[in-house]
Enzyme design. Structure first.
Site, PDB file in Angstrom:
ATOM      1  N   GLY A  14      -1.999  -4.356   1.180  1.00  0.00           N
ATOM      2  CA  GLY A  14      -2.128  -5.565   1.969  1.00  0.00           C
ATOM      3  C   GLY A  14      -1.151  -6.665   1.620  1.00  0.00           C
TER       4      GLY A  14
ATOM      5  N   HIS B  45       0.365   5.170   6.761  1.00  0.00           N
ATOM      6  CA  HIS B  45       0.485   5.574   5.354  1.00  0.00           C
ATOM      7  C   HIS B  45       0.781   7.062   5.227  1.00  0.00           C
ATOM      8  CE1 HIS B  45      -1.997   1.882   5.280  1.00  0.00           C
ATOM      9  NE2 HIS B  45      -1.206   1.605   4.250  1.00  0.00           N
TER      10      HIS B  45
ATOM     11  N   SER C 267       0.812  -1.224   0.000  1.00  0.00           N
ATOM     12  CA  SER C 267       0.000   0.000   0.000  1.00  0.00           C
ATOM     13  C   SER C 267       0.840   1.268   0.000  1.00  0.00           C
ATOM     14  CB  SER C 267      -0.939   0.006   1.214  1.00  0.00           C
ATOM     15  OG  SER C 267      -0.209  -0.153   2.423  1.00  0.00           O
TER      16      SER C 267
ATOM     17  N   ASP D 169      -4.041   6.868  10.260  1.00  0.00           N
ATOM     18  CA  ASP D 169      -3.694   5.518  10.700  1.00  0.00           C
ATOM     19  C   ASP D 169      -2.250   5.409  11.183  1.00  0.00           C
ATOM     20  OD1 ASP D 169      -2.206   5.586   8.346  1.00  0.00           O
ATOM     21  OD2 ASP D 169      -3.450   4.144   7.283  1.00  0.00           O
TER      22      ASP D 169
ATOM     23  N   ASN E   9       3.909  -5.445   5.776  1.00  0.00           N
ATOM     24  CA  ASN E   9       2.743  -6.217   6.199  1.00  0.00           C
ATOM     25  C   ASN E   9       3.133  -7.514   6.887  1.00  0.00           C
ATOM     26  OD1 ASN E   9       0.464  -4.567   5.370  1.00  0.00           O
ATOM     27  ND2 ASN E   9       1.110  -4.957   3.276  1.00  0.00           N
TER      28      ASN E   9
END
Length: 241
Positions: A99, A214, A62, A211, A130
Site C-alpha cells: 500500500g 500482483h 506490495s 487481482d 500505488n
C-alpha cells in the site's frame, strides 16, 4: 535426496555377475557434479558464496512485500537466493510495505536507513505503482522520489531505481509525464535504472494473481531472472580488504 530401501537379494550367483558387468556402465552414467536440473539436463555445480556480506535494501510496496505469497516467494527473498547461487554473499532486506505510496516511502526512508548497522551496498527503490492507482499527480510522485534520491545521494548509497509504466487509460498527457520520470531521475541522480521492471511478465495474465496486479510465485521467479543482471551490475564491488 530420498533414501532408497533395498530388498534382500535371494539369489546371488548370476545376479552378482550381472551387477559386476554393469559396474563400469553405471560409473559412466554417474550424475554430473552439479546433479540434474529440472529439465533433465546436467546442472552446473553450485558456486561457493565468497567475499564480505553485501547488504541490499529492497525498498518498495506490495510488489516487494510479497502480497498474496509465501514470504519465501517474495522478490527480495528470491533475489537473495539467486545472488547467492552465483557466489555473491548477499543479504537482501525486504523493506516492502503493501500500500505504500512514494509519500509513505519518503516518511520511512531515513528510519529504515538508520536502523542498519552500516550503510547498504545497494538500495533498490521500487515505488510509484500505488501513486498511479490513487491518481497522484506525476509532479507529486516525482517530488517524493527526488527527495528520497537526494537523501540516498547525500549518504553515498548506490541506488537501483525500479521504474513503473502508466496504463494508457490515464490519458496521454499523464502517461507521458509519468513514464519519462524514472529515466530523467536516474540520469539526474546517477542511479542505475530498470525502466519498467515488470516488462518480462506484464503481457502474461497467467503470471499474475486474480487481482491482475500482483505477480504469482512463478511471476516472481521470472522477474528475478530478468532483473538479476541489472542488480549485479548496479552492485558496486566490495571494498578492498
Amino acid at each position: 535426496m530420498h533414501k532408497r530401501s533395498w530388498s534382500k537379494i535371494a539369489v546371488m550367483g548370476a545376479g552378482l555377475l550381472a551387477l559386476a558387468a554393469c559396474g563400469d556402465a553405471a560409473e559412466d552414467a554417474a550424475p554430473p557434479p552439479g546433479g540434474i536440473a529440472a529439465d533433465g539436463s546436467p546442472a552446473l555445480p553450485a558456486v561457493p558464496v565468497m567475499g564480505p556480506e553485501r547488504k541490499i535494501i529492497a525498498f518498495g510496496d506490495s510488489l516487494f512485500a510479497g502480497y498474496g505469497l509465501d514470504p519465501r516467494d517474495s522478490y527480495p527473498e528470491k533475489l537473495e537466493n539467486a545472488l547467492r547461487a552465483k557466489g555473491v554473499n548477499a543479504d537482501v532486506i525486504n523493506a516492502g510495505v503493501s500500500g505504500d505510496t512514494t509519500a509513505a516511502g519518503l516518511n520511512r526512508l531515513e528510519f529504515t536507513l538508520e536502523a542498519q548497522d552500516a550503510p547498504p551496498a545497494l538500495f533498490i527503490l521500487e515505488l510509484g505503482g500505488n501513486d498511479l492507482l490513487r491518481g497522484v499527480s506525476p509532479e507529486e510522485t516525482r517530488s517524493n522520489l527526488e527527495k528520497m534520491l537526494t537523501i540516498l545521494k547525500e549518504r553515498e548509497v548506490p541506488v537501483l531505481l525500479m521504474g513503473m509504466r502508466s496504463p494508457p487509460n490515464v490519458g496521454p498527457e499523464y502517461q507521458a509525464r509519468f513514464d519519462a520520470m524514472y529515466r530523467e531521475l536516474a540520469e539526474e541522480y546517477g542511479a542505475a535504472l530498470i525502466p519498467f521492471w515488470l516488462e518480462d511478465i506484464y503481457r502474461d495474465p497467467a503470471l499474475f494473481q486474480s487481482d491482475r496486479i500482483h505477480p504469482t510465485a512463478e511471476g516472481i521467479e521470472r522477474l528475478v531472472a530478468s532483473t538479476l543482471g541489472d542488480v549485479e551490475e548496479a552492485l558496486p564491488p566490495p571494498p578492498a580488504s
